[in-house]
Structure formats: structure tokens, C-alpha cells
Motif scaffolding. Structure first.
Motif, PDB file in Angstrom:
ATOM      1  N   ALA A   1      99.503 137.691  67.414  1.00 54.59           N
ATOM      2  CA  ALA A   1     100.787 138.368  67.297  1.00 54.59           C
ATOM      3  C   ALA A   1     102.089 137.830  66.712  1.00 54.59           C
ATOM      4  N   LYS A   2     101.890 136.508  66.742  1.00 50.81           N
ATOM      5  CA  LYS A   2     102.952 135.478  65.947  1.00 50.81           C
ATOM      6  C   LYS A   2     102.424 134.998  64.536  1.00 50.81           C
ATOM      7  N   GLY A   3     101.101 135.764  64.342  1.00 54.72           N
ATOM      8  CA  GLY A   3     100.840 135.343  62.794  1.00 54.72           C
ATOM      9  C   GLY A   3      99.910 134.153  62.721  1.00 54.72           C
ATOM     10  N   TYR A   4      99.657 133.504  63.534  1.00 51.91           N
ATOM     11  CA  TYR A   4      98.638 132.417  63.670  1.00 51.91           C
ATOM     12  C   TYR A   4      97.236 132.692  63.516  1.00 51.91           C
ATOM     13  N   ARG A   5      96.381 132.094  62.639  1.00 55.01           N
ATOM     14  CA  ARG A   5      94.995 132.508  62.734  1.00 55.01           C
ATOM     15  C   ARG A   5      94.388 131.613  63.951  1.00 55.01           C
ATOM     16  N   VAL A   6      93.486 132.091  64.869  1.00 47.81           N
ATOM     17  CA  VAL A   6      93.044 131.491  65.857  1.00 47.81           C
ATOM     18  C   VAL A   6      91.536 131.513  65.817  1.00 47.81           C
ATOM     19  N   LEU A   7      91.019 130.085  66.325  1.00 49.82           N
ATOM     20  CA  LEU A   7      89.781 129.634  66.399  1.00 49.82           C
ATOM     21  C   LEU A   7      89.540 129.377  67.804  1.00 49.82           C
ATOM     22  N   THR A   8      88.187 129.968  68.296  1.00 46.41           N
ATOM     23  CA  THR A   8      88.218 129.633  69.893  1.00 46.41           C
ATOM     24  C   THR A   8      86.783 129.123  70.232  1.00 46.41           C
ATOM     25  N   ALA A   9      86.754 128.330  71.342  1.00 46.41           N
ATOM     26  CA  ALA A   9      85.553 127.646  71.913  1.00 46.41           C
ATOM     27  C   ALA A   9      85.596 127.606  73.428  1.00 46.41           C
ATOM     28  N   MET A  10      84.645 127.714  74.086  1.00 42.09           N
ATOM     29  CA  MET A  10      84.585 127.733  75.453  1.00 42.09           C
ATOM     30  C   MET A  10      83.838 126.682  76.133  1.00 42.09           C
ATOM     31  N   SER A  11      83.710 125.540  75.135  1.00 36.10           N
ATOM     32  CA  SER A  11      82.941 124.172  75.608  1.00 36.10           C
ATOM     33  C   SER A  11      83.428 123.246  74.854  1.00 36.10           C
ATOM     34  N   GLY A  12      83.264 122.035  75.216  1.00 39.97           N
ATOM     35  CA  GLY A  12      83.575 120.851  74.296  1.00 39.97           C
ATOM     36  C   GLY A  12      82.600 120.646  73.090  1.00 39.97           C
ATOM     37  N   GLU A  13      81.277 120.953  73.295  1.00 40.84           N
ATOM     38  CA  GLU A  13      80.248 121.019  72.536  1.00 40.84           C
ATOM     39  C   GLU A  13      80.544 122.007  71.199  1.00 40.84           C
ATOM     40  N   LYS A  14      80.965 123.391  71.702  1.00 38.30           N
ATOM     41  CA  LYS A  14      81.105 124.257  70.691  1.00 38.30           C
ATOM     42  C   LYS A  14      82.491 124.002  69.951  1.00 38.30           C
ATOM     43  N   ALA A  15      83.350 123.358  70.491  1.00 35.82           N
ATOM     44  CA  ALA A  15      84.685 122.721  69.842  1.00 35.82           C
ATOM     45  C   ALA A  15      84.523 121.826  68.788  1.00 35.82           C
ATOM     46  N   LEU A  16      83.496 120.949  69.107  1.00 35.35           N
ATOM     47  CA  LEU A  16      83.110 120.028  67.824  1.00 35.35           C
ATOM     48  C   LEU A  16      82.805 120.724  66.674  1.00 35.35           C
ATOM     49  N   THR A  17      82.074 121.931  66.736  1.00 37.02           N
ATOM     50  CA  THR A  17      81.581 122.677  65.554  1.00 37.02           C
ATOM     51  C   THR A  17      82.709 123.083  64.925  1.00 37.02           C
ATOM     52  N   ARG A  18      83.699 123.645  65.600  1.00 40.98           N
ATOM     53  CA  ARG A  18      84.944 124.434  65.170  1.00 40.98           C
ATOM     54  C   ARG A  18      85.896 123.395  64.400  1.00 40.98           C
ATOM     55  N   LEU A  19      85.862 121.977  64.809  1.00 43.59           N
ATOM     56  CA  LEU A  19      86.653 121.351  64.008  1.00 43.59           C
ATOM     57  C   LEU A  19      86.275 121.226  62.444  1.00 43.59           C
ATOM     58  N   GLU A  20      85.259 121.845  62.195  1.00 45.57           N
ATOM     59  CA  GLU A  20      85.078 121.678  60.544  1.00 45.57           C
ATOM     60  C   GLU A  20      85.935 122.559  59.785  1.00 45.57           C
ATOM     61  N   GLU A  21      86.542 123.350  60.710  1.00 50.39           N
ATOM     62  CA  GLU A  21      87.498 124.634  60.261  1.00 50.39           C
ATOM     63  C   GLU A  21      88.800 124.149  59.785  1.00 50.39           C
ATOM     64  N   SER A  22      89.015 122.589  60.201  1.00 49.19           N
ATOM     65  CA  SER A  22      90.215 121.734  60.085  1.00 49.19           C
ATOM     66  C   SER A  22      91.301 122.633  60.665  1.00 49.19           C
ATOM     67  N   PRO A  23      91.672 122.856  62.011  1.00 48.04           N
ATOM     68  CA  PRO A  23      92.632 123.583  62.627  1.00 48.04           C
ATOM     69  C   PRO A  23      93.916 122.585  62.439  1.00 48.04           C
ATOM     70  N   ASP A  24      95.025 123.113  62.667  1.00 45.28           N
ATOM     71  CA  ASP A  24      96.506 122.478  62.471  1.00 45.28           C
ATOM     72  C   ASP A  24      96.968 122.173  63.723  1.00 45.28           C
ATOM     73  N   LEU A  25      96.345 122.824  64.941  1.00 46.72           N
ATOM     74  CA  LEU A  25      96.905 122.194  66.224  1.00 46.72           C
ATOM     75  C   LEU A  25      95.705 122.754  67.046  1.00 46.72           C
ATOM     76  N   ILE A  26      95.725 122.149  68.066  1.00 51.68           N
ATOM     77  CA  ILE A  26      94.634 122.247  69.140  1.00 51.68           C
ATOM     78  C   ILE A  26      95.171 122.304  70.509  1.00 51.68           C
ATOM     79  N   LEU A  27      94.685 123.714  71.086  1.00 53.50           N
ATOM     80  CA  LEU A  27      95.178 123.810  72.562  1.00 53.50           C
ATOM     81  C   LEU A  27      94.084 123.564  73.424  1.00 53.50           C
ATOM     82  N   LEU A  28      93.893 122.500  74.251  1.00 60.43           N
ATOM     83  CA  LEU A  28      92.740 121.753  74.965  1.00 60.43           C
ATOM     84  C   LEU A  28      92.889 121.970  76.297  1.00 60.43           C
TER      85      LEU A  28
END
Length: 224
Positions: free
Chosen positions: A24-51
């Protein structure tokens, strides 16, 4: 700028709520529900991580420690833990900030914005600072000892950069927190203390020169 934020939490309700709030604030959001899945999403170069810290399997602290050497973007912990020791463990793992659950959405958005703005300000005036074998490359956000790069986290470097640009000047923990995190530092000065302890520990491997001096009862300064 089209910022990407990676949300890592094992609770689907929280992930969905954060995704809706951030989009709603205009951010693109990537999601992961486990540490293992998060490792694969890091390839998309997030600008900030909520962990989230408390996840089954690979928890947030373990994941943060694993990726911090390779990821320089801000990492904000989401945690129901409230003890000082829990916070310290998060900072030692490489986190930049924490948000305690349940959290206020406006505060969360303000903290995210502050961290992203700080990232934008990395591109300061091109300059190298030398003190003997120690070299600080402000443009590339790096510190070297005798030509070899040292592994400092994002916030550790910003503290080094801020203090070294103002040698001899004494700053309180609260002032340093406000300058680096861009938020009211009252009550959060423990963050500065732990980051400076990390900086000293890393430098002590190479030198016994006290680059950051404690001025008791006042704060810290960079020795000339």
C-alpha cells in the motif's frame, strides 16, 4: 525508487498483513516462511529485510549470521522477545534494528523509511581516509587494514564513518543512534554500545590502537 523488501516469518497472517501494508506504500514485497526459502529469495537482491527471530528449523539469528557476510542491506528483526540479552544477541548476529511484536504499523513504516534513507546517503563525497595501516573508503563503504578488507556490518561501518569524519569530537550514545538510525535514540543506546564493541573486537585482531575512545559519562570519540 522501487524498493524491494523481503519479509521472512513463519506466521502466514503476519506475512500477509505486512505484504498488504507495505504494498500500500508502494514497496515491492518478497516473502518467505522459512529460513531455507529466504535463502533463495536473496537472489532477488532485497533493499531491506524484515526477519522474524523465532522460526522453526533455521531461526532468524542463525539465518542472519549466515547471510550477513554477503548481504549489506538493513536487517530488521521482528521479535516477541523483549529482554536486553535477546536484543544484544540480535545485534551480534548482524541485525541493524528490531521491532517488538505486537508492533505499531506506523512505527514499522517509519523505521523502514529511515533505514532506506540512510542507505541512499551512503553515496557521500568521494574520499579515502588513512590512519597508518587503516584505510576507510567512504564511497565504497569499506574498511581496510594493510590493504586487506575488513568485514564490518552496514551499521558498524556507518558508525566508523560518522566518528572518523568528526575526529576528536565527543558524541553521546543517543546522538550516535539518532545520526545513524535516523530515529529518537532515547532508550536504544544499547545498540550503539554493542556495535562499538563489535568494531573494537574486529579491529583488535589487527591492532591495539584505540581508534574509538570511550569518554566516560559522555560518549565516544574518534582518536586523531
Amino acid at each position: 525508487m522501487d524498493y524491494k523488501i523481503l519479509v521472512i516469518d513463519d506466521e502466514k497472517m503476519i506475512v500477509d498483513m505486512l505484504k498488504m501494508t507495505l504494498e500500500a506504500k508502494g514497496y515491492r514485497v518478497l516473502t518467505a516462511m522459512s529460513g531455507e526459502k529466504a535463502l533463495t529469495r536473496l537472489e532477488e537482491s532485497p533493499d531491506l529485510i524484515l526477519l522474524d527471530i523465532s522460526m522453526p528449523g533455521m531461526d532468524g539469528l542463525e539465518l542472519c549470521t549466515l547471510i550477513r557476510a554477503h548481504v549489506s542491506c538493513p536487517i530488521l528483526f521482528l521479535t516477541a522477545r523483549v529482554t536486553e540479552q535477546d536484543k544484544i544477541e540480535g545485534f551480534l548476529a548482524g541485525g541493524d534494528d528490531y521491532i517488538t511484536k505486537p508492533f505499531n504499523r506506523e512505527e514499522l513504516l517509519a523505521r523502514i523509511m529511515a533505514h532506506l534513507r540512510r542507505e541512499e546517503r551512503k553515496q557521500t563525497a568521494g574520499k579515502l581516509h588513512f590512519e597508518g595501516k587503516l584505510a576507510i573508503d567512504y564511497d565504497n563503504h569499506m574498511v581496510f587494514w594493510d590493504g586487506a578488507p575488513l568485514n564490518f556490518s552496514n551499521k558498524e561501518f556507518e558508525i566508523i564513518g560518522f566518528l572518523s569524519r568528526n575526529p576528536g569530537m565527543v558524541f553521546s550514545r543517543e546522538t550516535i543512534y539518532e545520526k545513524i538510525w535516523g530515529l529518537d535514540g532515547e532508550g536504544d543506546s544499547i545498540v550503539v554500545k554493542e556495535h562499538i564493541r563489535n568494531i573494537r573486537n574486529k579491529l583488535s585482531v589487527y591492532t591495539d590502537i584505540p581508534y574509538i575512545e570511550t569518554v566516560w559519562g559522555i560518549g565516544y570519540k574518534w582518536n586523531r
